[in-house]
Design an enzyme around this catalytic site. Structure first.
Site, PDB file in Angstrom:
ATOM      1  N   GLY A 114      13.313 -46.282  19.073  1.00  0.00           N
ATOM      2  CA  GLY A 114      12.110 -45.782  18.840  1.00  0.00           C
ATOM      3  C   GLY A 114      10.875 -45.789  17.526  1.00  0.00           C
ATOM      4  N   SER A 115       9.577 -45.948  18.518  1.00  0.00           N
ATOM      5  CA  SER A 115       8.353 -46.163  17.411  1.00  0.00           C
ATOM      6  C   SER A 115       7.264 -46.181  17.819  1.00  0.00           C
ATOM      7  CB  SER A 115       9.005 -47.202  17.085  1.00  0.00           C
ATOM      8  OG  SER A 115       9.323 -48.285  18.238  1.00  0.00           O
TER       9      SER A 115
END
Length: 207
Positions: A170-171
């Site tokens: 996730g980013s």
């Protein structure tokens, strides 16, 4: 196709799965068998996460395309912020053609990437010098991510839609839009790297 830089993670997941599969069969252990199934599921997740599908990119000077898959979580002036969920493809692409003028990597924390305080997070910023001026593409690590992978180097000539890097798990990716362009995406909109048009030349609406 799997993303460049994913090999160590996939090798580890496959090795662990194979190890517990052999042990569970040799020892006839239901507990080890359960672990083997969990490891198999993890391997499947890794393959799904690190996928890097081929995409036909229509290169044009009249618009900019999304550098990432995900959801537009904010538009701050000339900057578009795109959050990538775990199910999204995490390979990032050039929103515009040009020359990589600068790459700046900064260590930092790992707050959720959708928080405003994530400005302190680990990040990698590309400055792409285009015919319309400099465009910043910033990869920001999230809570789970611990590694930003760059596929490009300073002075590389890149084409719109070309792969420039990846963030594991996730980013977020932020991209600045030159004043020559009008932003056409909205907060909450889902976008695809190399496909979704996020801005168009102000005097060229009928491209």
């Amino acid at each position: 196709m799997l993303a460049k830089g994913s090999e160590p993670w996939l090798f580890t997941a496959v090795s662990i799965t194979a190890l517990f599969a052999v042990l569970s069969r040799a020892m006839n252990s239901s507990r080890l068998n359960c672990i083997a199934y969990v490891a198999m599921a993890l391997t499947f997740f890794m393959v799904l996460f690190f996928r890097d599908p081929e995409r036909k990119v229509e290169v044009s000077d009249t618009y900019m395309i999304s550098p990432a898959d995900g959801t537009v979580i904010d538009i701050r002036g000339r900057k578009i912020c795109i959050f990538m969920f775990l199910q999204n493809v995490h390979v990032n692409r050039a929103p515009i053609s040009g020359k990589i003028k600068q790459i700046t990597y900064k260590k930092g924390g790992y707050l959720p990437a959708y928080w405003k305080d994530s400005e302190r997070n680990e990040r990698n910023e590309f400055i792409i010098h285009s015919k319309y001026g400099d465009v910043s593409v910033t990869q920001i690590a999230g809570t789970i991510a611990r590694r930003i992978v760059s596929y490009s180097q300073v002075n590389d000539i890149i084409e719109q839609g070309q792969r420039i890097g990846m963030i594991r798990f996730g980013s977020r990716v932020d991209v600045t839009i030159p004043h020559d362009f009008e932003i056409i995406v909205r907060k909450g909109e889902r976008v695809l790297a190399g496909k979704t048009i996020i801005a168009i030349i102000k005097n060229d609406r009928d491209f």
